[in-house]
Every structure is written in structure tokens, then in C-alpha cells.
Design a protein around this motif. Structure first.
Motif, PDB file in Angstrom:
ATOM      1  N   GLY A 136      32.543  22.003  38.125  1.00 11.71           N
ATOM      2  CA  GLY A 136      33.023  23.136  37.323  1.00 11.71           C
ATOM      3  C   GLY A 136      34.538  23.024  37.273  1.00 11.71           C
ATOM      4  N   VAL A 137      35.086  22.959  36.088  1.00 12.84           N
ATOM      5  CA  VAL A 137      36.552  22.825  35.985  1.00 12.84           C
ATOM      6  C   VAL A 137      37.066  23.573  34.768  1.00 12.84           C
ATOM      7  CG1 VAL A 137      36.380  20.611  34.734  1.00 12.84           C
ATOM      8  CG2 VAL A 137      38.510  21.195  35.877  1.00 12.84           C
ATOM      9  N   ASP A 138      38.190  24.249  34.935  1.00  9.57           N
ATOM     10  CA  ASP A 138      38.880  24.820  33.776  1.00  9.57           C
ATOM     11  C   ASP A 138      40.377  24.906  34.030  1.00  9.57           C
ATOM     12  OD1 ASP A 138      37.380  25.357  31.392  1.00  9.57           O
ATOM     13  OD2 ASP A 138      36.093  26.644  32.601  1.00  9.57           O
TER      14      ASP A 138
ATOM     15  N   PHE B 118      43.667  34.761  34.303  1.00  9.87           N
ATOM     16  CA  PHE B 118      43.068  33.437  34.472  1.00  9.87           C
ATOM     17  C   PHE B 118      43.903  32.456  35.284  1.00  9.87           C
ATOM     18  CE2 PHE B 118      41.051  35.245  30.692  1.00  9.87           C
ATOM     19  CZ  PHE B 118      39.710  35.023  30.977  1.00  9.87           C
ATOM     20  N   GLY B 119      43.194  31.506  35.925  1.00 13.04           N
ATOM     21  CA  GLY B 119      43.841  30.462  36.703  1.00 13.04           C
ATOM     22  C   GLY B 119      43.148  29.132  36.482  1.00 13.04           C
ATOM     23  N   ASP B 120      43.712  28.081  37.080  1.00 10.37           N
ATOM     24  CA  ASP B 120      43.192  26.716  36.918  1.00 10.37           C
ATOM     25  C   ASP B 120      42.585  26.230  38.241  1.00 10.37           C
ATOM     26  OD1 ASP B 120      44.525  27.000  34.513  1.00 10.37           O
ATOM     27  OD2 ASP B 120      46.253  25.798  35.134  1.00 10.37           O
TER      28      ASP B 120
ATOM     29  N   GLN C 243      34.225  35.105  39.859  1.00 12.89           N
ATOM     30  CA  GLN C 243      35.378  35.937  40.223  1.00 12.89           C
ATOM     31  C   GLN C 243      36.129  36.328  38.946  1.00 12.89           C
ATOM     32  OE1 GLN C 243      36.073  36.359  43.862  1.00 12.89           O
ATOM     33  NE2 GLN C 243      34.003  35.534  43.891  1.00 12.89           N
ATOM     34  N   SER C 244      35.672  37.402  38.318  1.00 14.09           N
ATOM     35  CA  SER C 244      36.315  37.803  37.063  1.00 14.09           C
ATOM     36  C   SER C 244      37.179  39.030  37.258  1.00 14.09           C
ATOM     37  CB  SER C 244      35.267  38.095  36.003  1.00 14.09           C
ATOM     38  OG  SER C 244      34.497  39.199  36.408  1.00 14.09           O
ATOM     39  N   ASN C 245      36.743  39.909  38.157  1.00 13.04           N
ATOM     40  CA  ASN C 245      37.477  41.148  38.420  1.00 13.04           C
ATOM     41  C   ASN C 245      36.875  41.729  39.695  1.00 13.04           C
ATOM     42  OD1 ASN C 245      38.272  43.908  38.489  1.00 13.04           O
ATOM     43  ND2 ASN C 245      38.714  43.817  36.300  1.00 13.04           N
ATOM     44  N   LEU C 246      37.716  42.021  40.669  1.00 12.95           N
ATOM     45  CA  LEU C 246      37.217  42.529  41.957  1.00 12.95           C
ATOM     46  C   LEU C 246      36.400  43.799  41.768  1.00 12.95           C
ATOM     47  CD1 LEU C 246      37.188  42.200  45.044  1.00 12.95           C
ATOM     48  CD2 LEU C 246      39.313  43.517  45.126  1.00 12.95           C
ATOM     49  N   ARG C 247      36.818  44.636  40.804  1.00 13.25           N
ATOM     50  CA  ARG C 247      36.107  45.905  40.595  1.00 13.25           C
ATOM     51  C   ARG C 247      34.681  45.663  40.083  1.00 13.25           C
ATOM     52  NH1 ARG C 247      38.702  49.620  36.748  1.00 13.25           N
ATOM     53  NH2 ARG C 247      39.575  47.785  35.789  1.00 13.25           N
TER      54      ARG C 247
ATOM     55  N   GLY D 122      42.517  34.094  40.885  1.00 11.69           N
ATOM     56  CA  GLY D 122      42.222  34.742  39.612  1.00 11.69           C
ATOM     57  C   GLY D 122      40.871  34.282  39.095  1.00 11.69           C
ATOM     58  N   ASN D 123      40.687  34.395  37.785  1.00 13.32           N
ATOM     59  CA  ASN D 123      39.434  33.981  37.155  1.00 13.32           C
ATOM     60  C   ASN D 123      39.595  32.538  36.684  1.00 13.32           C
ATOM     61  OD1 ASN D 123      37.341  33.463  35.371  1.00 13.32           O
ATOM     62  ND2 ASN D 123      37.435  35.467  34.373  1.00 13.32           N
ATOM     63  N   THR D 124      38.884  31.624  37.334  1.00 16.50           N
ATOM     64  CA  THR D 124      39.014  30.202  36.984  1.00 16.50           C
ATOM     65  C   THR D 124      37.840  29.728  36.128  1.00 16.50           C
ATOM     66  OG1 THR D 124      38.006  29.524  39.081  1.00 16.50           O
ATOM     67  CG2 THR D 124      40.412  29.667  39.018  1.00 16.50           C
ATOM     68  N   SER D 125      37.179  30.670  35.473  1.00 18.52           N
ATOM     69  CA  SER D 125      36.118  30.370  34.500  1.00 18.52           C
ATOM     70  C   SER D 125      35.036  29.450  35.082  1.00 18.52           C
ATOM     71  CB  SER D 125      36.762  29.797  33.234  1.00 18.52           C
ATOM     72  OG  SER D 125      35.803  29.613  32.225  1.00 18.52           O
TER      73      SER D 125
END
Ligand code: UT7
Length: 330
Positions: free
Chosen positions: A142-144, A161-163, A258-262, A286-289
Motif C-alpha cells: 500500500g503506497v501513496d 494527508f501524508g505520504d 487512519q482518516s480522522n481520529l474522531r 495523517g491520512n496516508t490513503s
């Protein structure tokens, strides 16, 4: 759906770029602040790649580490699946470039595009192949590199977002009780435009106009996706467990996208999951898709959060809209 796919994860590895981008780093150029970002998303920092690093470099590093952990060489791999929405090039696939970078034989290699659900979809396909015997050792990545497709001037997406990349090596398990016990994958294309990139595809090829109008960046209706995600994550975990007659307390660990802690906390609280049963690393990445669940799986394995015999559940949702879950007995 209840299934029996006796496979084992024999290696995991991950890679993130060195550059850390903190919430404070956005304050100078966007109308946002650390307090808002932490409170609304749980993110404190994320990694962004420097210009010379793209998805191929991250995928290669993660894969080499997974192979090393598995005690295998590139020659042992006979299937590569890369889940990504940010390929190294539009053509050919990143999986083919990865095959060459790793020095694998001419094994089957393809990319899978299911956004943030991509790794869980791909994990299922890798497992199916080793289960059926169409592959012996599958490398699933899985990579983005999301920093390349987010609009740095859009505070609604830039901060999220992150990498990253993470990889697993899967092979057939001798013990029929191990592996994937249940899996659910789905999609709702009717909501395709809640997260999308308007231009750069055949609908509107890249041009000066599309660049000027910033149409090559991700557009997201955050609230809409949020509402979908909370209910979907909760029902997906519930239904996947129900498929095999299990209850949340029997799970050692849930590894959610991991898109949003809430979103994660709200879904998991409603299911009665305890804090130690849920993997959280959004504060650091963050969100690494497509990398998100894979990174969680690697970190959980590396820090001993599950052992052989434990039940873990992977769960993800994202653009498409797509969703996927896999209940695994390690
Ligand atoms: O992996 C792909 C799937 N994607 C997701 O799961 C994302 C799901 N959505 C979310 O995580 C949240 O919707 C966001 C984090 C994107 C936004 O949080 P929210 O609590 O849903 O905020 P909102 O969109 O309802 O906006 C509330 C306010 C708005 O201002 P007004 O209209 O009330 O004046 C936004 O403009 O917050 C504003 N806002 C910001 N303020 C400071 C939006 N982004 C920011 C920001 N900093 N970065």
C-alpha cells in the motif's frame, strides 16, 4: 462473508519520507491552526516526500524491509500487487516498476486502484492467489504520495494527508485455522464525486487550463465523507464479526484506516471496543490513503500488539466510495 483462506503474513515493512510537516507549518500560509487540526482530526504531524522521492522509492524501501523480515529474496516473490492512487507514472504500473527495482523475476504484477480501501482489497487478492495456488509468495504493497495531489492552498485537504508505504509478504498457511476468516468489500459509485480529481483523466486531460484552475488536485466534500465513514466503519466491523459469530471483545486488535481520529473513536466506542483494541497512528502520519492500514499492520506487528492465534480486523473506506474489511486469525 464467511470464508476460509489459510494464509500467513510472513513479513512486513514500511517506509516514510524523512521530512516531518507539523500543524504549525501550515499556520503561516493557511487560515488554520494546530488546535483546530488536533481537535478535529487528531493529526499532529505527517511526512511529505522531497521532490526526488515518489511512490516507487517508498514502495521499494517498504518491500525490501518486508522481504528481509520474511527471510526471502526478490526471487521468492511470484505476485506483486500495489494499491495506490498516486502511481510513480500513469503508465506503466508502479507494480511493474517495483518488480524491476526489487530485481524480481518476471512475476505477475499489477496495480489496484481503490483509494484508501486499496490495501485491504489487495490483501484479499494476494491471499486468494496464494490460497488457490496461482502464487506462492505474494508481495502486497500500500503506497501513496498524497502530497503530490493535494492542493496546498486548500485547508480542507492539505492538512489531512501524508505520504507512506508499507508492504506484506503472504504465503499459504499449513494450519487451516489461520488466515482470512471473513471479508467484506464494496463500493458506491453513486457518490464518486465526494472525493475526486476533476482533471488529468480522459474526462478532461491535463492542459494549461486545468492546471490554472487547479483541477489536478483532490476535491473532497469533507462533511459528506465524514458522515458516511462513521456509519460505514461501525457497520462494517459489526457485520464482518457477525459473519463468523464473533463479538468485538474477542478481537485482539482493529487496524482501521487512519482518516480522522474522531471517525475511528466514534465507530469503535459504539461497538464497545476498548482503547487497547484499536491501532491509532494518525497523530504521526495523517491520512496516508492506500498505505494507511498497511502501515498500521506493520507497526502493530513490529511492536508486538498481536501474536499467533490472535484475531485482528482490518477496516477501511475511501474514495469511490469504497470500503473493505478483513478478519484475520494470525
Ligand atoms: O481517506 C479519505 C476519506 N476522507 C475522510 O475520511 C475525511 C472525512 N472528513 C473529515 O475528516 C472532516 O470532515 C474534516 C477534517 C475534513 C473537516 O472537519 P469537520 O469537523 O467536518 O469540519 P467542516 O467541514 O464541517 O467545517 C467546519 C468549519 C468550516 O468553517 P465554517 O463554514 O463553519 O466557517 C470550515 O471552513 O471548519 C472550517 N475548516 C477549517 N478551519 C480551520 C475546514 N478546514 C479547516 C482547517 N482549519 N484546516
Amino acid at each position: 462473508m464467511k470464508i476460509s483462506m489459510p494464509v500467513e503474513i510472513v513479513g512486513t515493512g514500511m517506509a516514510v519520507p524523512e521530512r516531518v510537516v507539523t500543524n504549525k507549518d501550515f499556520e503561516a500560509r493557511l487560515d488554520t491552526n494546530d488546535e483546530w487540526i488536533v481537535k478535529r482530526t487528531g493529526i499532529r504531524e505527517r511526512r511529505w516526500a522531497s521532490p526526488e522521492i515518489g511512490s516507487l522509492t517508498l514502495a521499494t524501501q517498504a518491500s525490501q524491509r518486508a522481504l528481509e523480515h520474511a527471510g526471502m529474496t526478490a526471487d521468492d516473490i511470484d505476485l506483486i500487487i500495489v494499491a495506490t492512487i498516486t502511481p510513480e507514472h500513469t503508465l506503466p504500473t508502479t507494480s511493474c516498476e517495483l518488480q524491476a527495482a526489487l530485481g524480481c523475476n518476471w512475476c505477475q504484477a499489477y496495480d489496484l486502484v481503490a483509494a484508501c480501501s486499496g490495501f485491504v482489497y489487495a490483501f484479499g487478492q494476494g491471499a486468494q492467489n496464494v490460497h488457490l495456488g496461482t502464487a506462492k509468495n505474494a508481495l502486497v504493497v500500500g503506497v501513496d504520495t498524497m502530497s503530490r495531489i493535494i492542493d496546498p492552498e486548500d485547508r480542507g485537504t492539505a492538512i489531512l494527508f501524508g505520504d507512506a508505504a508499507a508492504a506484506v509478504v503472504i504465503r499459504k498457511a499449513q494450519d487451516p485455522e489461520r488466515g482470512i476468516l471473513a471479508m467484506r468489500c464494496g463500493a458506491d459509485g453513486g457518490r464518486a464525486k465526494t472525493i475526486y480529481i476533476p482533471a488529468g483523466g480522459t474526462a478532461e486531460p491535463a492542459s494549461q487550463k486545468t492546471v490554472d484552475e487547479r483541477l489536478h488536485y483532490v476535491r473532497m466534500q469533507g462533511r459528506e465523507v465524514y458522515k458516511f465513514a462513521v456509519t460505514q466503519m461501525q457497520s462494517l466491523i459489526h457485520e464482518t464479526l457477525e459473519d463468523v459469530g464473533m463479538t468485538p471483545d474477542q478481537l485482539k486488535l482493529v487496524i482501521p484506516h487512519q482518516s480522522n481520529l474522531r471517525i475511528i473513536e466514534s465507530a469503535c466506542e459504539k461497538l464497545g471496543l476498548r482503547e487497547e483494541q484499536v491501532l491509532i497512528n494518525i497523530d504521526r502520519y495523517g491520512n496516508t490513503s492506500g498505505a494507511s492500514v498497511a502501515v498500521g499492520l506493520h507497526e502493530a506487528r513490529a511492536s508486538g500488539r498481536f501474536q499467533q492465534g490472535d484475531h485482528i480486523l482490518l477496516v477501511a473506506f475511501g474514495a469511490g466510495l469504497t470500503w473493505a474489511s478483513a478478519l484475520i486469525r494470525i
